[in-house]
Design a protein around this motif. Structure first.
Motif, PDB file in Angstrom:
ATOM      1  N   VAL A 110       0.823  -1.213   0.070  1.00  0.00           N
ATOM      2  CA  VAL A 110      -0.017  -0.042   0.032  1.00  0.00           C
ATOM      3  C   VAL A 110       0.856   1.149  -0.011  1.00  0.00           C
ATOM      4  O   VAL A 110       1.905   1.216   0.778  1.00  0.00           O
ATOM      5  CB  VAL A 110      -0.846  -0.041   1.210  1.00  0.00           C
ATOM      6  N   ALA A 111       0.855   2.007  -0.959  1.00  0.00           N
ATOM      7  CA  ALA A 111       1.327   3.429  -0.827  1.00  0.00           C
ATOM      8  C   ALA A 111       0.561   4.502  -0.995  1.00  0.00           C
ATOM      9  O   ALA A 111      -0.225   4.797  -1.582  1.00  0.00           O
ATOM     10  CB  ALA A 111       2.214   3.265  -2.263  1.00  0.00           C
ATOM     11  N   LEU A 112       1.295   5.440  -0.065  1.00  0.00           N
ATOM     12  CA  LEU A 112       0.578   6.861  -0.010  1.00  0.00           C
ATOM     13  C   LEU A 112       1.394   8.019   0.342  1.00  0.00           C
ATOM     14  O   LEU A 112       2.375   7.666   0.876  1.00  0.00           O
ATOM     15  CB  LEU A 112      -0.470   6.599   1.480  1.00  0.00           C
ATOM     16  N   SER A 113       1.004   9.120  -0.010  1.00  0.00           N
ATOM     17  CA  SER A 113       1.796  10.234   0.420  1.00  0.00           C
ATOM     18  C   SER A 113       1.278  10.864   1.789  1.00  0.00           C
ATOM     19  O   SER A 113      -0.046  11.041   1.851  1.00  0.00           O
ATOM     20  CB  SER A 113       1.407  11.547  -0.783  1.00  0.00           C
ATOM     21  N   HIS A 114       2.287  11.006   2.715  1.00  0.00           N
ATOM     22  CA  HIS A 114       1.821  11.555   3.974  1.00  0.00           C
ATOM     23  C   HIS A 114       1.099  13.136   3.869  1.00  0.00           C
ATOM     24  O   HIS A 114       0.105  13.246   4.670  1.00  0.00           O
ATOM     25  CB  HIS A 114       3.330  11.489   4.913  1.00  0.00           C
ATOM     26  N   VAL A 115       1.726  13.863   2.946  1.00  0.00           N
ATOM     27  CA  VAL A 115       1.234  15.044   2.578  1.00  0.00           C
ATOM     28  C   VAL A 115       0.973  15.128   1.062  1.00  0.00           C
ATOM     29  O   VAL A 115       1.761  14.731   0.414  1.00  0.00           O
ATOM     30  CB  VAL A 115       2.166  16.201   3.233  1.00  0.00           C
ATOM     31  N   GLY A 116      -0.386  15.489   0.752  1.00  0.00           N
ATOM     32  CA  GLY A 116      -0.544  15.487  -0.733  1.00  0.00           C
ATOM     33  C   GLY A 116       0.043  16.886  -1.385  1.00  0.00           C
ATOM     34  O   GLY A 116      -0.021  17.941  -0.673  1.00  0.00           O
ATOM     35  N   PHE A 117       0.858  16.584  -2.365  1.00  0.00           N
ATOM     36  CA  PHE A 117       1.685  17.602  -3.061  1.00  0.00           C
ATOM     37  C   PHE A 117       0.818  18.780  -3.526  1.00  0.00           C
ATOM     38  O   PHE A 117       1.196  19.732  -4.052  1.00  0.00           O
ATOM     39  CB  PHE A 117       2.800  17.100  -4.033  1.00  0.00           C
ATOM     40  N   THR A 118      -0.603  18.246  -4.349  1.00  0.00           N
ATOM     41  CA  THR A 118      -1.193  19.010  -4.900  1.00  0.00           C
ATOM     42  C   THR A 118      -2.141  19.907  -3.972  1.00  0.00           C
ATOM     43  O   THR A 118      -3.009  20.530  -4.253  1.00  0.00           O
ATOM     44  CB  THR A 118      -2.064  18.483  -5.980  1.00  0.00           C
ATOM     45  N   THR A 119      -2.403  19.402  -2.795  1.00  0.00           N
ATOM     46  CA  THR A 119      -3.462  19.669  -1.828  1.00  0.00           C
ATOM     47  C   THR A 119      -2.852  20.515  -0.612  1.00  0.00           C
ATOM     48  O   THR A 119      -3.782  21.066   0.231  1.00  0.00           O
ATOM     49  CB  THR A 119      -4.366  18.608  -1.424  1.00  0.00           C
ATOM     50  N   GLY A 120      -1.615  19.802  -0.080  1.00  0.00           N
ATOM     51  CA  GLY A 120      -1.130  20.535   1.017  1.00  0.00           C
ATOM     52  C   GLY A 120      -1.864  19.618   2.174  1.00  0.00           C
ATOM     53  O   GLY A 120      -1.923  20.094   3.533  1.00  0.00           O
ATOM     54  N   ALA A 121      -2.510  18.494   2.228  1.00  0.00           N
ATOM     55  CA  ALA A 121      -3.285  18.137   2.841  1.00  0.00           C
ATOM     56  C   ALA A 121      -2.490  16.670   3.747  1.00  0.00           C
ATOM     57  O   ALA A 121      -2.043  15.974   2.985  1.00  0.00           O
ATOM     58  CB  ALA A 121      -4.698  17.358   2.494  1.00  0.00           C
ATOM     59  N   ARG A 122      -2.385  16.708   4.870  1.00  0.00           N
ATOM     60  CA  ARG A 122      -1.621  15.909   5.651  1.00  0.00           C
ATOM     61  C   ARG A 122      -2.729  14.888   6.174  1.00  0.00           C
ATOM     62  O   ARG A 122      -3.624  14.730   6.726  1.00  0.00           O
ATOM     63  CB  ARG A 122      -1.193  16.599   6.928  1.00  0.00           C
ATOM     64  N   LEU A 123      -2.236  13.549   5.980  1.00  0.00           N
ATOM     65  CA  LEU A 123      -3.155  12.487   6.458  1.00  0.00           C
ATOM     66  C   LEU A 123      -2.878  12.213   7.904  1.00  0.00           C
ATOM     67  O   LEU A 123      -1.831  12.141   8.271  1.00  0.00           O
ATOM     68  CB  LEU A 123      -2.892  11.249   5.500  1.00  0.00           C
ATOM     69  N   PRO A 124      -4.289  12.297   8.286  1.00  0.00           N
ATOM     70  CA  PRO A 124      -4.346  12.012   9.828  1.00  0.00           C
ATOM     71  C   PRO A 124      -3.640  10.796  10.613  1.00  0.00           C
ATOM     72  O   PRO A 124      -3.704   9.687   9.788  1.00  0.00           O
ATOM     73  CB  PRO A 124      -5.518  12.070  10.381  1.00  0.00           C
ATOM     74  N   ASP A 125      -2.979  10.863  11.561  1.00  0.00           N
ATOM     75  CA  ASP A 125      -2.154   9.637  12.231  1.00  0.00           C
ATOM     76  C   ASP A 125      -3.057   8.527  12.223  1.00  0.00           C
ATOM     77  O   ASP A 125      -2.672   7.396  12.188  1.00  0.00           O
ATOM     78  CB  ASP A 125      -1.456  10.107  13.406  1.00  0.00           C
ATOM     79  N   ALA A 126      -4.289   8.693  12.913  1.00  0.00           N
ATOM     80  CA  ALA A 126      -5.314   7.773  13.122  1.00  0.00           C
ATOM     81  C   ALA A 126      -5.628   6.893  11.774  1.00  0.00           C
ATOM     82  O   ALA A 126      -5.479   5.651  11.909  1.00  0.00           O
ATOM     83  CB  ALA A 126      -6.501   8.467  13.754  1.00  0.00           C
ATOM     84  N   PHE A 127      -5.665   7.435  10.843  1.00  0.00           N
ATOM     85  CA  PHE A 127      -5.955   7.021   9.539  1.00  0.00           C
ATOM     86  C   PHE A 127      -4.811   6.117   8.969  1.00  0.00           C
ATOM     87  O   PHE A 127      -4.907   5.133   8.709  1.00  0.00           O
ATOM     88  CB  PHE A 127      -6.434   7.829   8.331  1.00  0.00           C
ATOM     89  N   LEU A 128      -3.680   6.802   9.099  1.00  0.00           N
ATOM     90  CA  LEU A 128      -2.435   5.933   8.722  1.00  0.00           C
ATOM     91  C   LEU A 128      -2.352   4.529   9.560  1.00  0.00           C
ATOM     92  O   LEU A 128      -1.656   3.719   9.003  1.00  0.00           O
ATOM     93  CB  LEU A 128      -1.284   6.952   8.768  1.00  0.00           C
ATOM     94  N   ARG A 129      -2.599   4.946  10.816  1.00  0.00           N
ATOM     95  CA  ARG A 129      -2.515   3.381  11.336  1.00  0.00           C
ATOM     96  C   ARG A 129      -3.374   2.445  11.359  1.00  0.00           C
ATOM     97  O   ARG A 129      -3.214   1.347  11.244  1.00  0.00           O
ATOM     98  CB  ARG A 129      -2.665   3.813  13.187  1.00  0.00           C
ATOM     99  N   GLU A 130      -4.520   3.061  10.891  1.00  0.00           N
ATOM    100  CA  GLU A 130      -5.598   2.297  10.476  1.00  0.00           C
ATOM    101  C   GLU A 130      -5.248   1.477   9.034  1.00  0.00           C
ATOM    102  O   GLU A 130      -5.444   0.315   8.996  1.00  0.00           O
ATOM    103  CB  GLU A 130      -7.048   3.090  10.223  1.00  0.00           C
ATOM    104  N   VAL A 131      -4.738   2.226   8.072  1.00  0.00           N
ATOM    105  CA  VAL A 131      -4.093   1.640   6.850  1.00  0.00           C
ATOM    106  C   VAL A 131      -2.994   0.760   7.252  1.00  0.00           C
ATOM    107  O   VAL A 131      -3.023  -0.506   6.721  1.00  0.00           O
ATOM    108  CB  VAL A 131      -3.403   2.840   6.021  1.00  0.00           C
ATOM    109  N   ALA A 132      -2.334   0.973   8.203  1.00  0.00           N
ATOM    110  CA  ALA A 132      -0.984  -0.079   8.663  1.00  0.00           C
ATOM    111  C   ALA A 132      -1.842  -1.284   9.182  1.00  0.00           C
ATOM    112  O   ALA A 132      -1.388  -2.505   8.664  1.00  0.00           O
ATOM    113  CB  ALA A 132      -0.284   0.636   9.639  1.00  0.00           C
ATOM    114  N   GLU A 133      -2.837  -1.021  10.068  1.00  0.00           N
ATOM    115  CA  GLU A 133      -3.393  -2.334  10.407  1.00  0.00           C
ATOM    116  C   GLU A 133      -4.152  -3.290   9.621  1.00  0.00           C
ATOM    117  O   GLU A 133      -3.895  -4.383   9.607  1.00  0.00           O
ATOM    118  CB  GLU A 133      -4.223  -1.914  11.787  1.00  0.00           C
TER     119      GLU A 133
END
Ligand code: PLP
Length: 413
Positions: free
Chosen positions: A170-193
């Motif tokens: 699974v591959a994601l940008s931590h911060v979107g380069f076109t939006t400046g939106a940072r993915l929240p930690d809770a979401f990233l942890r859910e993706v990891a799990e």
């Protein structure tokens, strides 16, 4: 900013009134860079080929650590990149660019061995998104590209739903380069799990996160974290990095003799280096860029990543307030929890506005002629933000920017 005078630590453009707001693309040059580049030239002259084995430790002059060009990629990984990512010693390595790192990663049979899909958001940077597609036929790894939502941000529900038993990575940008939106930690942890529940790997591209805020790769639960040191970390090209979770076995086929267990035995058969991160080295490592790679990181770590983030949030908050007053729609998040170091504003004829500001020595950039991006960062002040918006308001109300020549803007990464 208490006790921090930017003029002591950074080198500014020639114009005394310059306001550099492009940390998201190339930060200011740290004041120590010229000296470090002299060290490179001198080490080369004095030691010649022996510099591969040992040079004076310019990176940690107060330590007794021995360094040579051969060991610099892992030394910089341990001493500077790991603290930037909250990573343990032995897990990080200097890399030339993210493209190379992703290509190496996808060439490892331990990725394809986990499934036949790479789930990737369509918001990923081309170094990731294109690489995933380029490797598809070679590794039986079909890309599962998840479309973004109507704000061009990761569709979090749809993304999680695409991860299943067939997923290899699974591959994601931590911060979107076109939006400046940072993915929240809770979401990233859910993706990891979710990924780990299916024996898949999570690889994060933290290009716009690392250096602009504290990052904790272990708390996020990612297996791989990559990024570059050009932008908020104020390095120059040739400087990127990789974190590989301790214990993760990967034997990239796209590896070089610098990643071999016994490079100077020149054995006929390759043997992967016992240190997994070293397997991400290719042929002879480019050395010059490593002399200036971490001078910005040094400043960020000395200042403290929490303080860097607090300053950035303060200035982006002020920029957002001024944008609201000027009635400029915000394209990047307002909420500090998901804000990154950059602010994107919707402006008609954004290229002309960027060119106009450049003529007034205020440096921002534009995308698709419809948004301007700015990242007031460590060296910027509240005054810089106000001057920028004063000029934007003058430009918009007078229409003067419509005559600006856009040839002076040019492409930026
Ligand atoms: C999110 C992201 N990843 C990667 C890169 C750069 O990739 P590379 O190091 O392959 O040039 C950029 C921008 O330059 C980026 O914004």
């Amino acid at each position: 900013m208490q006790d921090f005078s930017p003029a002591d630590h950074f080198r500014f453009p020639d114009e005394p009134d310059a306001v550099e707001l492009r940390a998201f693309t190339h930060g200011l040059q740290p004041a120590t860079v010229p000296r470090m580049m002299e060290h490179f030239a001198e080490d080369w002259r004095r030691f010649g080929v022996d510099a591969w084995n040992e040079v004076p430790n310019h990176w940690r002059p107060d330590s007794n650590d021995e360094v040579g060009w051969w060991t610099l990629p892992t030394y910089l990984g341990d001493e500077f990149i790991a603290p930037l990512l909250g990573a343990p010693e032995g897990t990080c390595i200097h890399q030339p660019h993210v493209h190379w790192t992703v290509q190496c990663l996808l060439s490892a049979p331990e990725v394809a061995g986990r499934g036949d899909r790479v789930v990737v958001s369509d918001t990923a940077f081309p170094s990731v998104l294109h690489s995933v597609q380029q490797w598809a036929a070679l590794q039986d790894l079909a890309p599962a590209i998840v479309p973004s939502d109507d704000r061009n941000q990761v569709d979090r529900r749809a993304f999680l739903d695409r991860i299943d038993a067939n997923t290899a990575m699974v591959a994601l940008s931590h911060v979107g380069f076109t939006t400046g939106a940072r993915l929240p930690d809770a979401f990233l942890r859910e993706v990891a799990e979710t990924a780990h529940a299916h024996d898949a790997l999570l690889a994060l591209d933290g290009y716009h996160a690392a250096g602009s805020m504290p990052v904790d790769v272990q708390a996020l639960g990612c297996d791989l974290y990559m990024g570059g040191l050009l932008k908020e970390a104020c390095g120059s090209s040739g400087n990127a990095f990789l974190y590989v979770r301790d214990g993760l076995e990967l034997t990239p086929r796209l590896t070089g003799w610098f990643g071999d267990a016994a490079p100077f035995d020149f054995r006929p058969d390759p043997e992967p280096h016992p240190d997994v991160r070293r397997r991400f080295l290719g042929g002879t490592t480019a050395v010059a860029s490593m002399y200036h790679a971490v001078e910005g990181v040094r400043l960020l770590l000395n200042y403290g990543l929490d303080a860097v983030r607090a300053h950035s949030l303060d200035l982006t908050g002020r920029a957002i307030e001024r944008a609201d007053t000027a009635d400029l729609p915000l394209r990047s998040p307002r909420d500090p929890d998901v804000r990154s170091a950059m602010v994107l504003l919707e402006v008609a004829e954004a290229e002309k506005l960027t060119a106009y500001l450049k003529n007034h020595h205020i440096y921002i950039d534009s995308r698709q002629d419809e948004v301007v991006r700015m990242a007031p960062f460590l060296w910027n002040t509240t005054e810089d933000v106000h001057r920028t918006f004063d000029q934007i308001e003058t430009a918009l109300s007078s229409g003067a920017y419509k005559n600006a020549s856009v040839h002076s803007t040019g492409p930026v990464t």
